[in-house]
Scaffold this motif. Sequence first.
Motif, PDB file in Angstrom:
ATOM      1  N   LYS A 114       0.853  -1.200   0.000  1.00 18.17           N
ATOM      2  CA  LYS A 114       0.000   0.000   0.000  1.00 18.17           C
ATOM      3  C   LYS A 114       0.880   1.238   0.000  1.00 18.17           C
ATOM      4  O   LYS A 114       1.879   1.310   0.723  1.00 18.17           O
ATOM      5  N   ALA A 115       0.475   2.223  -0.839  1.00 22.14           N
ATOM      6  CA  ALA A 115       1.218   3.484  -0.888  1.00 22.14           C
ATOM      7  C   ALA A 115       0.236   4.634  -0.731  1.00 22.14           C
ATOM      8  O   ALA A 115      -0.889   4.580  -1.248  1.00 22.14           O
ATOM      9  N   TYR A 116       0.658   5.656   0.004  1.00 22.75           N
ATOM     10  CA  TYR A 116      -0.171   6.856   0.197  1.00 22.75           C
ATOM     11  C   TYR A 116       0.543   8.041  -0.425  1.00 22.75           C
ATOM     12  O   TYR A 116       1.694   8.314  -0.088  1.00 22.75           O
ATOM     13  N   LEU A 117      -0.172   8.716  -1.307  1.00 19.78           N
ATOM     14  CA  LEU A 117       0.389   9.925  -1.934  1.00 19.78           C
ATOM     15  C   LEU A 117      -0.213  11.126  -1.225  1.00 19.78           C
ATOM     16  O   LEU A 117      -1.409  11.417  -1.356  1.00 19.78           O
ATOM     17  N   TYR A 118       0.613  11.814  -0.444  1.00 16.97           N
ATOM     18  CA  TYR A 118       0.147  12.962   0.352  1.00 16.97           C
ATOM     19  C   TYR A 118       0.321  14.221  -0.486  1.00 16.97           C
ATOM     20  O   TYR A 118       1.443  14.620  -0.809  1.00 16.97           O
ATOM     21  N   ILE A 119      -0.783  14.851  -0.870  1.00 13.11           N
ATOM     22  CA  ILE A 119      -0.701  16.039  -1.729  1.00 13.11           C
ATOM     23  C   ILE A 119      -1.197  17.266  -0.975  1.00 13.11           C
ATOM     24  O   ILE A 119      -2.223  17.216  -0.274  1.00 13.11           O
ATOM     25  N   ARG A 120      -0.467  18.345  -1.132  1.00 17.02           N
ATOM     26  CA  ARG A 120      -0.855  19.632  -0.547  1.00 17.02           C
ATOM     27  C   ARG A 120      -2.329  19.928  -0.846  1.00 17.02           C
ATOM     28  O   ARG A 120      -2.754  19.865  -2.011  1.00 17.02           O
ATOM     29  N   GLY A 121      -3.098  20.249   0.182  1.00 18.77           N
ATOM     30  CA  GLY A 121      -4.543  20.414   0.034  1.00 18.77           C
ATOM     31  C   GLY A 121      -4.969  21.502  -0.934  1.00 18.77           C
ATOM     32  O   GLY A 121      -6.008  21.403  -1.589  1.00 18.77           O
ATOM     33  N   GLU A 122      -4.125  22.565  -1.032  1.00 25.29           N
ATOM     34  CA  GLU A 122      -4.486  23.677  -1.930  1.00 25.29           C
ATOM     35  C   GLU A 122      -4.308  23.303  -3.401  1.00 25.29           C
ATOM     36  O   GLU A 122      -4.750  24.039  -4.276  1.00 25.29           O
ATOM     37  N   TYR A 123      -3.677  22.181  -3.672  1.00 27.94           N
ATOM     38  CA  TYR A 123      -3.400  21.774  -5.057  1.00 27.94           C
ATOM     39  C   TYR A 123      -4.628  21.096  -5.698  1.00 27.94           C
ATOM     40  O   TYR A 123      -4.525  19.989  -6.226  1.00 27.94           O
ATOM     41  N   HIS A 124      -5.795  21.789  -5.654  1.00 24.91           N
ATOM     42  CA  HIS A 124      -7.042  21.168  -6.150  1.00 24.91           C
ATOM     43  C   HIS A 124      -6.882  20.610  -7.557  1.00 24.91           C
ATOM     44  O   HIS A 124      -7.208  19.469  -7.841  1.00 24.91           O
ATOM     45  N   LYS A 125      -6.358  21.456  -8.438  1.00 23.68           N
ATOM     46  CA  LYS A 125      -6.241  21.061  -9.848  1.00 23.68           C
ATOM     47  C   LYS A 125      -5.351  19.813  -9.989  1.00 23.68           C
ATOM     48  O   LYS A 125      -5.677  18.877 -10.714  1.00 23.68           O
ATOM     49  N   TRP A 126      -4.242  19.812  -9.247  1.00 22.25           N
ATOM     50  CA  TRP A 126      -3.276  18.723  -9.406  1.00 22.25           C
ATOM     51  C   TRP A 126      -3.764  17.446  -8.721  1.00 22.25           C
ATOM     52  O   TRP A 126      -3.428  16.350  -9.152  1.00 22.25           O
ATOM     53  N   ILE A 127      -4.575  17.599  -7.674  1.00 24.49           N
ATOM     54  CA  ILE A 127      -5.157  16.416  -7.022  1.00 24.49           C
ATOM     55  C   ILE A 127      -6.093  15.715  -8.017  1.00 24.49           C
ATOM     56  O   ILE A 127      -6.052  14.497  -8.183  1.00 24.49           O
ATOM     57  N   LYS A 128      -6.874  16.528  -8.725  1.00 32.03           N
ATOM     58  CA  LYS A 128      -7.813  15.970  -9.710  1.00 32.03           C
ATOM     59  C   LYS A 128      -7.052  15.241 -10.819  1.00 32.03           C
ATOM     60  O   LYS A 128      -7.409  14.141 -11.223  1.00 32.03           O
ATOM     61  N   LEU A 129      -5.995  15.900 -11.340  1.00 27.52           N
ATOM     62  CA  LEU A 129      -5.213  15.309 -12.427  1.00 27.52           C
ATOM     63  C   LEU A 129      -4.581  13.997 -11.984  1.00 27.52           C
ATOM     64  O   LEU A 129      -4.565  13.005 -12.727  1.00 27.52           O
ATOM     65  N   MET A 130      -4.062  14.017 -10.754  1.00 27.46           N
ATOM     66  CA  MET A 130      -3.379  12.825 -10.236  1.00 27.46           C
ATOM     67  C   MET A 130      -4.391  11.694 -10.018  1.00 27.46           C
ATOM     68  O   MET A 130      -4.124  10.536 -10.341  1.00 27.46           O
TER      69      MET A 130
END
Length: 440
Positions: A114-130
Amino acid sequence: MEKIVLPEIENLHQLDVYLNNGGYTAIRKALSQSPDDIIDQVKKSGLRGRGGAAFSAGLKWSFMPKSTDKPKYLCINGDESEPGSFKDRQVFEFNPHQLIEGALITCYAINARKAYLYIRGEYHKWIKLMQKAIDDAYENGFIGEKMKEKYGTDFSCDLYIHKGAGAYICGEESSLMNSIEGKRGYPRVKPPFPAQNGLWGNPTTINNVETLTNVPPIINKGWEWFASIGEPKHPGTLLFGVSGHVNKPGVYELPSGTLLTDIIYNYAGGVPGNKKIKCVIPGGSSMPPLRGDALEGVKMDAESLRAAGSAIGTGGIMVMDEDTDLVKVLARITKFYYHESCGQCTPCREGTGWMLKLLNRIVDGKGSSKDLDLLISVANNIEGNTVCALGEAAAWPVKFMVTRFRDEFEAQVREKVELEVKNKVHSMRSTETPITNITV
Ligand SMILES: Cc1cc2nc3c(=O)[nH]c(=O)nc-3n(C[C@H](O)[C@H](O)[C@H](O)COP(=O)(O)O)c2cc1C
Ligand code: SF4
């Protein structure tokens, strides 16, 4: 130094384009070898972490215990909240599948499922893309249970995104794990280190986004290829985010060891109005700043920057021209660390506030030379006396900015005091108050 020109591939973020360019062949190749072989290749490649400390990735993986029945985890650090650092989001946007593939190879090497990708919360656009890239990879059998069938092995791995909630401290690895566990984002005292006691008390490896994105080409092209790029002690390309007073701010992927002046003048287009450079912070706001008159010959890799009196950090290059008010800059940087201190340990919680008060006093024209010594003393008392490295992140800019630009800080203190005396004399004369009563 020979320049490596990387081909620009349009729409590489799409799964079919990634596949047409050799995507997901490195994981297949990795699965045909033993996990130890993979760790060995990454060690020999010389890949060092891109999240700040430049620690050997292969060596870190080798710390994961082999003989334990406990589940093992990989955390991918995409919190990217350091001022001046904005390179991981380029990976999310332009090459998400290479990050996924790198994470899967790493999980195989460290025996994590299992892997967790922790993304900065303000990165809305990049969270969606990822998330879109992860969904596509799941659907096509590149992540999850379907991997077993696709590759004919019993290895499979899940990958989840965890959004941050706006705290810089959650980029610190142990704080990040607390955050994933649903706890308050306090850094943990180390040892024990994450390889022994990580997520939910289990062995865990934490690596930066850019670090892991380098893994697939190392497996595909060989560790010798990677080791031959740039500076031998810190090889590979680095993503340099250039901001501040440059004509072409942006992220530039260049071999390690590229001259700092080359990046500023040739790639980032030089300084607007051809002004002189007063100061450069070469690795994100927490790294020691360099004087503009000391940039000649400085190379952008961990060892060269250490020799020059700074550090590579996240490769975020902040350029300030001759008209920049460094006292204001330092006050702003210090405000950030004061605000982001989690408050767990006294030197950081109190010291960041004291430094900010002193700097604001100087900015307001009420400072003295003694305040400059006091600032350095407070910074020295934070450094090395805290639970996590946010202490150093706050102390270094203050200590090195005041020391290296003492002339400018002294001048501001003097000028403002002289101006104040003048103003007081003027207003007292007009009210006929005796000059002898002035106290400064
Ligand atoms: C206050 C603080 C904030 C940090 N923020 C980040 C971050 O946003 N991204 C990151 O990769 N590492 C960050 N780090 C470093 C991590 O703790 C850790 O060393 C890193 O993720 C390891 O990855 P690497 O070995 O691939 O560089 C931070 C460290 C500190 C002390
Ligand atoms: S150094 Fe600062 S941020 Fe880190 S644990 Fe201590 S108080 Fe929190």
